[in-house]
Scaffold this motif. Structure first.
Motif, PDB file in Angstrom:
ATOM      1  N   ARG A   1       0.799  -0.902   0.172  1.00 56.95           N
ATOM      2  CA  ARG A   1       0.521  -0.277  -0.332  1.00 56.95           C
ATOM      3  C   ARG A   1       1.079   1.660   0.027  1.00 56.95           C
ATOM      4  O   ARG A   1       1.840   1.282   0.379  1.00 56.95           O
TER       5      ARG A   1
ATOM      6  N   ASN B   1      -3.307   4.895  -1.531  1.00 57.38           N
ATOM      7  CA  ASN B   1      -3.683   3.798  -1.244  1.00 57.38           C
ATOM      8  C   ASN B   1      -4.683   3.814   0.086  1.00 57.38           C
ATOM      9  O   ASN B   1      -5.712   4.014   0.546  1.00 57.38           O
TER      10      ASN B   1
ATOM     11  N   ARG C   1      -7.616   6.603   0.107  1.00 53.83           N
ATOM     12  CA  ARG C   1      -8.600   6.221   0.080  1.00 53.83           C
ATOM     13  C   ARG C   1      -9.302   5.271   0.397  1.00 53.83           C
ATOM     14  O   ARG C   1     -10.427   5.141   1.087  1.00 53.83           O
ATOM     15  N   LEU C   2      -8.775   4.147   1.752  1.00 55.49           N
ATOM     16  CA  LEU C   2      -8.954   3.497   2.502  1.00 55.49           C
ATOM     17  C   LEU C   2     -10.378   4.400   3.197  1.00 55.49           C
ATOM     18  O   LEU C   2     -10.754   3.501   4.319  1.00 55.49           O
TER      19      LEU C   2
ATOM     20  N   LEU D   1     -16.999   5.285  -1.992  1.00 57.61           N
ATOM     21  CA  LEU D   1     -15.855   4.275  -2.400  1.00 57.61           C
ATOM     22  C   LEU D   1     -15.644   2.723  -1.483  1.00 57.61           C
ATOM     23  O   LEU D   1     -16.419   3.227  -0.459  1.00 57.61           O
TER      24      LEU D   1
ATOM     25  N   GLU E   1     -10.877  -1.019  -2.604  1.00 58.44           N
ATOM     26  CA  GLU E   1      -9.407  -0.004  -2.429  1.00 58.44           C
ATOM     27  C   GLU E   1      -8.742  -0.881  -1.839  1.00 58.44           C
ATOM     28  O   GLU E   1      -7.593  -0.968  -1.664  1.00 58.44           O
TER      29      GLU E   1
ATOM     30  N   TYR F   1      -7.298  -6.296  -8.868  1.00 61.06           N
ATOM     31  CA  TYR F   1      -8.483  -5.481  -8.615  1.00 61.06           C
ATOM     32  C   TYR F   1      -9.157  -5.119  -9.469  1.00 61.06           C
ATOM     33  O   TYR F   1     -10.474  -5.577  -8.980  1.00 61.06           O
TER      34      TYR F   1
END
Length: 232
Positions: free
Chosen positions: A123, A127, A130-131, A151, A156, A167
């Motif tokens: 990560r 990342n 976004r998480l 999201l 993610e 992904y």
């Protein structure tokens, strides 16, 4: 009249459409176009390939179904976000059943613990941002007018693994099986789901791969058990 303008039987039509789809994709490849770039108009494409405008639109609709192009009303044709995808979701969904929902969770249980472990190791700060954003909006009411604003934590998490194919696999599962996902949310306690996501995030942020994998396995196992209970 060209051979493309002649009446085409249903058995022949798919090969004509497929051929046009391939040629349009070749334009994208040859001109090195990327997401958001404009493509020739329907009229220009029809003239270039000596076919009718409805035939071009049929090919473009096929490409749009996979995300390779976007048709913007009153604006034109553009390269879509899915043009470089290696794993494509089937745009034609079937009816929902509890059995299908259980299979969805079991499929995710097979692969997502490993994804979480990779995410902990690979990560980036983006990342993690976004998480965190996915966690921040998880408990907020859903806005029907902005369905894409939220999201998805698991999507993610897959992105954080650094593996594009993985992904796309998770993205396809979540995109095609939206109805099953909604059913899962109804079957499983929303607060527990959120708390478990927080714990997984903390393990990923700490780069603790083993804990991230174990927590993800436990999380999906609980969801599977909740779904299986509906079958019994």
């Amino acid at each position: 009249m060209t051979e493309y303008d002649a009446p085409v039987s249903p058995s022949v039509r798919p090969s004509l459409t497929d051929g046009l789809m391939t040629q349009i994709l070749e334009i994208i490849r040859r001109d090195n176009l990327s997401y958001g770039d404009g493509l020739p108009t329907v009229r220009d494409l029809a003239k270039r390939f000596s076919v009718t405008a409805p035939t071009v639109r049929e090919a473009l609709r096929g490409l749009q179904a996979t995300g390779a192009v976007e048709l913007r009303h009153g604006s034109g044709v553009y390269v879509g976000a899915g043009v470089s995808r290696m794993v494509l979701a089937n745009p034609h969904t079937t009816g929902i059943s509890t059995e299908a929902t259980l299979q969805l969770v079991e499929a995710r249980l097979m692969i997502e613990p490993t994804i979480a472990m990779r995410a902990a190791l690979h990560r980036t700060s983006d990342n993690l941002d976004r998480l965190q954003a996915a966690l921040a909006t998880a408990l907020q009411p859903r806005d029907a007018d902005q369905p894409e604003a939220r999201l998805n934590f698991h999507r993610e998490l897959a992105a954080a693994s650094g593996n594009t194919v993985i992904y796309e696999v998770i993205d396809s599962l979540l995109a095609v099986r939206r109805r099953e996902q909604r059913e899962v949310r109804r079957m499983y306690d929303h607060r527990a789901d959120y708390d478990q996501h927080v714990a997984i995030f903390e393990a990923v942020a700490d780069q603790d791969a083993a804990r991230a994998g174990e927590l993800t396995r436990a999380h999906l196992t609980e969801i599977r058990n909740a779904v299986a209970a509906r079958l019994s």
